[in-house]
Write a protein that holds these residues in place. Structure first.
Motif, short mmCIF file in Angstrom:
data_model
loop_
_atom_site.label_atom_id
_atom_site.label_comp_id
_atom_site.label_asym_id
_atom_site.label_seq_id
_atom_site.Cartn_x
_atom_site.Cartn_y
_atom_site.Cartn_z
N VAL A 118 34.04 35.91 38.33
CA VAL A 118 35.27 36.57 38.80
C VAL A 118 36.27 36.69 37.66
O VAL A 118 36.84 37.76 37.42
N ALA A 119 36.48 35.59 36.94
CA ALA A 119 37.45 35.60 35.85
C ALA A 119 37.02 36.53 34.72
O ALA A 119 37.84 37.27 34.16
N GLU A 176 40.26 30.59 31.04
CA GLU A 176 41.06 29.36 31.08
C GLU A 176 40.54 28.44 32.18
O GLU A 176 40.24 28.89 33.28
N LEU A 177 40.44 27.16 31.86
CA LEU A 177 40.15 26.14 32.86
C LEU A 177 41.39 25.28 33.02
O LEU A 177 41.80 24.58 32.08
N THR A 192 40.82 25.54 38.31
CA THR A 192 41.04 26.97 38.49
C THR A 192 40.58 27.69 37.24
O THR A 192 41.00 27.36 36.12
N VAL A 193 39.69 28.66 37.44
CA VAL A 193 39.16 29.46 36.35
C VAL A 193 39.88 30.79 36.36
O VAL A 193 39.92 31.48 37.39
N SER A 194 40.47 31.18 35.24
CA SER A 194 41.23 32.43 35.20
C SER A 194 41.07 33.11 33.86
O SER A 194 40.64 32.51 32.87
N ALA A 195 41.42 34.38 33.85
CA ALA A 195 41.41 35.18 32.62
C ALA A 195 42.46 36.26 32.74
O ALA A 195 42.81 36.70 33.85
N ARG A 207 44.95 40.27 35.64
CA ARG A 207 44.64 38.84 35.65
C ARG A 207 43.79 38.53 36.87
O ARG A 207 43.97 39.11 37.95
N SER A 208 42.85 37.61 36.71
CA SER A 208 42.02 37.17 37.83
C SER A 208 41.88 35.66 37.77
O SER A 208 41.95 35.06 36.69
N SER A 209 41.71 35.04 38.94
CA SER A 209 41.53 33.59 38.97
C SER A 209 40.72 33.21 40.20
O SER A 209 40.70 33.94 41.20
N ALA A 210 40.05 32.08 40.11
CA ALA A 210 39.24 31.59 41.23
C ALA A 210 39.21 30.07 41.18
O ALA A 210 38.93 29.50 40.12
N PRO A 211 39.51 29.40 42.29
CA PRO A 211 39.46 27.93 42.32
C PRO A 211 38.04 27.44 42.59
O PRO A 211 37.23 28.12 43.22
#
Length: 370
Positions: free
Chosen positions: A268-269, A280-281, A289-292, A298-302
């Motif tokens: 997803v990120a 990013e972790l 939370t993983v995001s970019a 911007r996207s993120s997923a826990p």
């Protein structure tokens, strides 16, 4: 030359040897497969080489007349695959031509005399060790090898180490390291560098159940299965001390989570990450939370996780390489981090380390302000 063979067996060894034939060469003969029929041994043998690897495969055959030709490595397997019957005849009716017959089908392919082929010397090793599981060993290490743009030849290799605990393989591209256990029954005392391209070809020819006799002769590593001989030139040079990285690693933080859920979050990120694949972790009490972020958004997923001694600041990693490793894992894993963000994962027969990336400029400035 006149020989009678079974189509499926011939197709199998033709496809195997074709993997060693180069796509381009200054000599037309090198582009082909050397086909030799031996009436004394009732054997048909195919050989191909690109000077880095040699593949020689043999099968039993009814040979009425011995002889040899060089045939196109692209056309020969394709012609065999299209034949309608199991019975196949190979015959040199006229100079410069190989006739292939099966049922109502007939091919006449241009061929060179067998003596035109630069036949490589293939001395058999004096000492060999039985080894199996090469397909999995390649799958577990090849992704971590340096890419073609890297000038260091050792970094484009997989290091094979045979010791009292069996066969182990290591690969590194400079910012990640992968170590994998291989055949535990393959014991001895040898260490060598096998080019990743050569190991990839060998793996494509093999199943994990295949048992080879492995040994060194001259500057080449030879694998012999009884009907298939694979030889690869070794590389000389200094390989990084990957074992030292694992031994000196000091875990400061750890996260226990489900590999499949972590993979989905990274995917997803990564969908909006920059060209450098930085994600990013960030660590919470019961999740990460993983995001970019990029110009696209911007996207993120826990990801639910058991987080022990979480760092206050996030860490950043190349998601592409991390995903390549994680897709080898299927269950729960533990991510370990040292104080600077060096990531280590030890799971069963594999050990993986990946260096962190620099934080993006905005995040780095925010961290300083805090």
């Amino acid at each position: 030359m006149l020989v009678h063979v079974k189509r499926d067996e011939l197709l199998a060894i033709a496809a195997q040897t074709a993997k060693a034939a180069p796509k381009t060469a200054t000599s037309e003969a090198v582009l082909g497969i050397h086909v030799e029929a031996d009436s004394r041994r009732s054997m048909l043998t195919l050989t191909a080489t690109n000077y880095e690897i040699v593949i020689r495969a043999s099968m039993g055959a009814s040979v009425e007349q011995s002889g040899s030709v060089v045939i196109s490595a692209a056309l020969f397997p394709a012609a065999i695959a299209s034949l309608p019957e199991q019975g196949v005849d190979l015959e040199t009716e006229h100079p410069g031509q190989l006739t292939i017959r099966s049922g109502h089908a007939r091919f006449r392919l241009a061929a060179l005399s067998g003596d035109k082929y630069p036949m490589p010397e293939l001395p058999f090793p004096d000492d060999t060790l039985p080894v199996s599981g090469l397909r999995s060993l390649a799958r577990n290490t090849l992704f971590a090898v340096a890419e073609d743009g890297v000038p260091s030849l050792p970094m484009k290799c997989v290091r094979l180490h045979v010791g009292p605990d069996g066969l182990k393989a290591s690969a590194s591209n400079g910012f990640c390291i992968m170590e994998a256990d291989g055949d535990k029954q393959c014991k001895g005392q040898i260490e060598l560098l096998l080019p990743a391209r050569s190991l990839k070809v060998l793996a494509s020819l093999s199943n994990d159940s295949d048992v080879y006799e492995m040994g060194v002769t001259g500057k080449s590593l030879v694998f012999w299965s009884g009907t298939l001989l694979f030889s690869a030139r070794l590389v000389e040079g200094k390989f990084p001390n990957t074992r030292g990285v694992f031994e000196q690693f000091k875990c400061q933080y750890s996260v226990h989570l489900d590999a499949a859920e972590f993979i989905r979050a990274l995917e997803v990120a990564e969908s909006v990450s920059e060209s450098n694949h930085r994600v990013e972790l960030a660590f919470g009490e019961h999740e990460i939370t993983v995001s970019a972020e990029s110009a696209c958004g911007r996207s993120s997923a826990p990801v639910k996780a058991l987080v022990l001694n979480a760092p206050k600041q996030p860490f950043y990693y190349n998601s592409r390489k991390l995903l390549e490793y994680l897709r080898l894992e299927k269950e729960k894993i533990t991510l370990e981090f040292d104080k600077s963000g060096l990531l280590a994962v030890r799971s069963g027969s594999t050990r993986y380390v990946q260096s962190p990336m620099r934080a993006p400029v905005q995040a780095a400035e925010t961290g300083k302000a805090a």
